[in-house]
Design a protein around this motif. Structure first.
Motif, mmCIF file in Angstrom:
data_model
loop_
_atom_site.group_PDB
_atom_site.id
_atom_site.type_symbol
_atom_site.label_atom_id
_atom_site.label_comp_id
_atom_site.label_asym_id
_atom_site.label_seq_id
_atom_site.Cartn_x
_atom_site.Cartn_y
_atom_site.Cartn_z
ATOM 1 N N GLN A 1 0.826 -1.206 0.000
ATOM 2 C CA GLN A 1 0.000 0.000 0.000
ATOM 3 C C GLN A 1 0.863 1.261 0.000
ATOM 4 N N VAL A 2 1.832 1.316 0.901
ATOM 5 C CA VAL A 2 2.704 2.485 0.972
ATOM 6 C C VAL A 2 3.574 2.565 -0.274
ATOM 7 N N TRP A 3 4.076 1.418 -0.714
ATOM 8 C CA TRP A 3 4.917 1.376 -1.913
ATOM 9 C C TRP A 3 4.175 1.938 -3.121
ATOM 10 N N ASN A 4 2.913 1.554 -3.266
ATOM 11 C CA ASN A 4 2.133 2.020 -4.416
ATOM 12 C C ASN A 4 1.933 3.543 -4.390
ATOM 13 N N ASN A 5 1.834 4.121 -3.187
ATOM 14 C CA ASN A 5 1.729 5.578 -3.086
ATOM 15 C C ASN A 5 2.997 6.251 -3.606
ATOM 16 N N PHE A 6 4.146 5.725 -3.222
ATOM 17 C CA PHE A 6 5.412 6.256 -3.725
ATOM 18 C C PHE A 6 5.550 5.993 -5.229
ATOM 19 N N ASP A 7 5.104 4.816 -5.662
ATOM 20 C CA ASP A 7 5.203 4.445 -7.075
ATOM 21 C C ASP A 7 4.431 5.428 -7.955
ATOM 22 N N HIS A 8 3.266 5.864 -7.465
ATOM 23 C CA HIS A 8 2.442 6.816 -8.217
ATOM 24 C C HIS A 8 3.192 8.129 -8.450
ATOM 25 N N PHE A 9 4.028 8.495 -7.475
ATOM 26 C CA PHE A 9 4.772 9.751 -7.589
ATOM 27 C C PHE A 9 6.040 9.593 -8.422
ATOM 28 N N PHE A 10 6.849 8.572 -8.113
ATOM 29 C CA PHE A 10 8.159 8.468 -8.752
ATOM 30 C C PHE A 10 8.110 7.845 -10.147
ATOM 31 N N ASN A 11 7.195 6.897 -10.369
ATOM 32 C CA ASN A 11 7.077 6.300 -11.696
ATOM 33 C C ASN A 11 6.076 7.080 -12.531
ATOM 34 N N ALA A 12 6.414 8.322 -12.791
ATOM 35 C CA ALA A 12 5.550 9.216 -13.564
ATOM 36 C C ALA A 12 6.429 10.208 -14.320
ATOM 37 N N ASP A 13 5.847 10.827 -15.349
ATOM 38 C CA ASP A 13 6.565 11.898 -16.029
ATOM 39 C C ASP A 13 6.859 13.005 -15.023
ATOM 40 N N LYS A 14 8.024 13.631 -15.135
ATOM 41 C CA LYS A 14 8.416 14.661 -14.181
ATOM 42 C C LYS A 14 8.912 15.894 -14.908
ATOM 43 N N LEU A 15 8.738 17.032 -14.229
ATOM 44 C CA LEU A 15 9.348 18.271 -14.700
ATOM 45 C C LEU A 15 10.481 18.637 -13.758
#
Length: 488
Positions: free
Chosen positions: A186-200
């Motif tokens: 659950q916690v991992w997926n929250n971080f995954d949503h942020f870090f495994n995404a396009d970034k500026l």
């Protein structure tokens, strides 16, 4: 005789004008209808959540620049209201995997990532503290550590330790850092949503563009067992599909010159970010536009109100109004500004930032860092004048002072609190709207905002007219940075 009467009338008008109190000057320009009009436009569906890098945020920037022009606020950047902010969009990887001594994991978070295909050796150094590196040569290799600290492996501790761990590993000559994390799904997926995404990010000059810093999920500890105590760790790191695209964005910057022959060389910054998070997952009402009325149309319009007022009634100190892009992408607009100021930073004696997540107490204004500067009494008195109570940060555990644009100015030494709507805790009333599609202009309390805006503008006036230059209170975290900036 007629000339004498005319002169007398002009003198009377002049005396009446000069006799206006700062509170009267404030109320003469701040109006509830203007507040509503600005917020309804900036937080409209048509602007689609004002995400940085979209055409809609450019419309917002144009609106803000036009507002400055209408108020007779002058351009601050070589005749322009815009400061171009050179950003870079980094797309998420299409493939990531880490193999350590034959154990393959695809549960990988790129804290910092670039396309790579490494096949070589790693060294395990426990939690990655300075003492863990004794008698270990990590040059040209990946360093493997456990996330967090000894006895503190929770998400917050791991996240807080990440930058220092990477810095130490790179100083020791490592190619990159791999952290083994025991976080649950659950916690991992929250971080995954942020870090495994396009970034500026700020456009890289690419000295650090290829740094690799990964978290690998190791909930059962099996990967740690495979590498712990091993002299030889065969390592393969594969990352592919990342692309970098240049993005143009804008800070909006205007100024009003001060009236005092000496104090006009000192500037007070009035700042807010005007971006929000754009379009996201639809809620129960099938609304997918994150309008960002509270965060941060309110803050943006707070600064517009100060600009209108100070342009009409200039203060002794000069005023610099900055509306930042990219705050929601990592405080990017303010980071770029302090690295590329349009006026030297040592002339900036105060930064009065305005940022909001929401409110749960309409009798208050919450100032993050209220007691950290020498002009807190002005902020308290201004709130009292319009029926509000100014309070300091009620949720220090959230680290809010260091999570808004003010922190980049504070780190340079400029006293920089953040003015926010009244909240006494980060409770359900805040999270109901914070970064949610429900943050719309039609569910704001404009009677409260009317008092809130007047309190901010009056505080601006009192600070900018104080004969004594603002500074940090002695012992503050940023006190020494201020001494260095102003050569005290």
């Amino acid at each position: 005789m007629k000339k004498t009467i005319l002169l007398a009338c002009l003198c009377a008008v002049s005396l009446q004008f000069n006799a206006q109190t700062e509170a009267q000057k404030t109320t003469s320009t701040v109006s509830k209808s203007n507040i509503e009009g600005h917020i309804y436009f900036l937080a409209s569906d048509e602007l689609k959540g004002r995400e940085t890098g979209t055409p809609e945020i450019d419309i917002a920037a144009s609106y803000l620049a036009s507002s400055f022009r209408r108020y007779n606020v002058k351009p601050a950047n070589n005749g322009s209201y815009y400061q171009e902010v050179k950003l870079e969009k980094v797309t998420k990887a299409t493939k990531m995997s880490v193999v350590l001594n034959g154990k393959t994991s695809t549960k990988v978070l790129p804290i910092k990532g670039a396309n790579t295909n490494f096949d070589g050796q790693s060294i395990y150094v426990n939690y990655g503290s300075a003492s863990d590196y004794k008698k270990k040569d990590v040059k040209g290799k990946f360093v493997i550590v456990k996330a967090g600290y000894e006895g503190k492996t929770d998400a917050r501790s791991a996240f807080g330790a990440r930058n220092e761990k990477l810095k130490l590993a790179l100083e020791k000559g490592a190619l990159g850092l791999i952290e083994l994390s025991g976080l649950n799904d659950q916690v991992w997926n929250n971080f995954d949503h942020f870090f495994n995404a396009d970034k500026l990010g700020i456009g890289s000059k690419d000295q650090k563009g290829n740094t690799i810093h990964l978290w690998v999920q190791d909930t059962d500890g099996s990967i740690t067992k495979a590498v712990e105590g091993k002299k030889k760790i065969n390592t393969t790191v594969t990352i592919s599909g990342i692309e970098k695209v240049a993005i143009k964005a804008k800070n909006v910057v205007g100024m009003v010159e001060g009236t005092d022959p000496k104090l006009k060389d000192e500037f007070v910054i009035y700042s807010a970010h005007y971006d929000h998070v754009g379009i996201g997952k639809p809620n129960a009402e099938n609304d997918s536009i994150f309008n960002g009325a509270r965060d941060n149309a309110v803050g943006t319009v707070t600064v517009l109100s100060a600009a209108e007022n100070i342009a009409k009634y200039p203060t002794k100190r000069s005023a610099l109004f900055i509306l930042f892009t990219g705050e929601e992408k990592g405080l990017l607009g303010s980071q770029y500004y302090v690295e590329n100021p349009v006026i030297p930073l040592q002339k900036m004696v105060y930064c009065f930032n305005s940022d909001n997540g929401g409110y749960n107490d309409t009798s208050k204004a919450t100032i993050i860092g209220l007691g950290r500067t020498t002009v807190s009494a002005h902020i308290v008195n201004a709130a009292t004048e319009f029926g509000l109570t100014a309070i300091d940060d009620p949720a220090p555990e959230q680290g809010l002072f260091d999570r808004s644009d003010n922190v980049h100015f504070a780190a340079k030494g400029i006293p920089a609190p953040t003015y926010s709507m009244g909240f006494t805790a980060f409770d359900a009333e805040i999270t109901k709207y914070y970064h949610q599609a429900a943050d719309n202009p039609d569910n704001l309390d404009y009677d409260y905002l009317f008092k809130f805006f007047k309190s901010y503008v009056l505080a601006c006036r009192l600070i900018a007219n104080d004969p004594k230059t603002p500074f940090w209170t002695k012992g503050d975290k940023y006190y020494k940075a201020g001494e260095a900036l102003y050569k005290k």
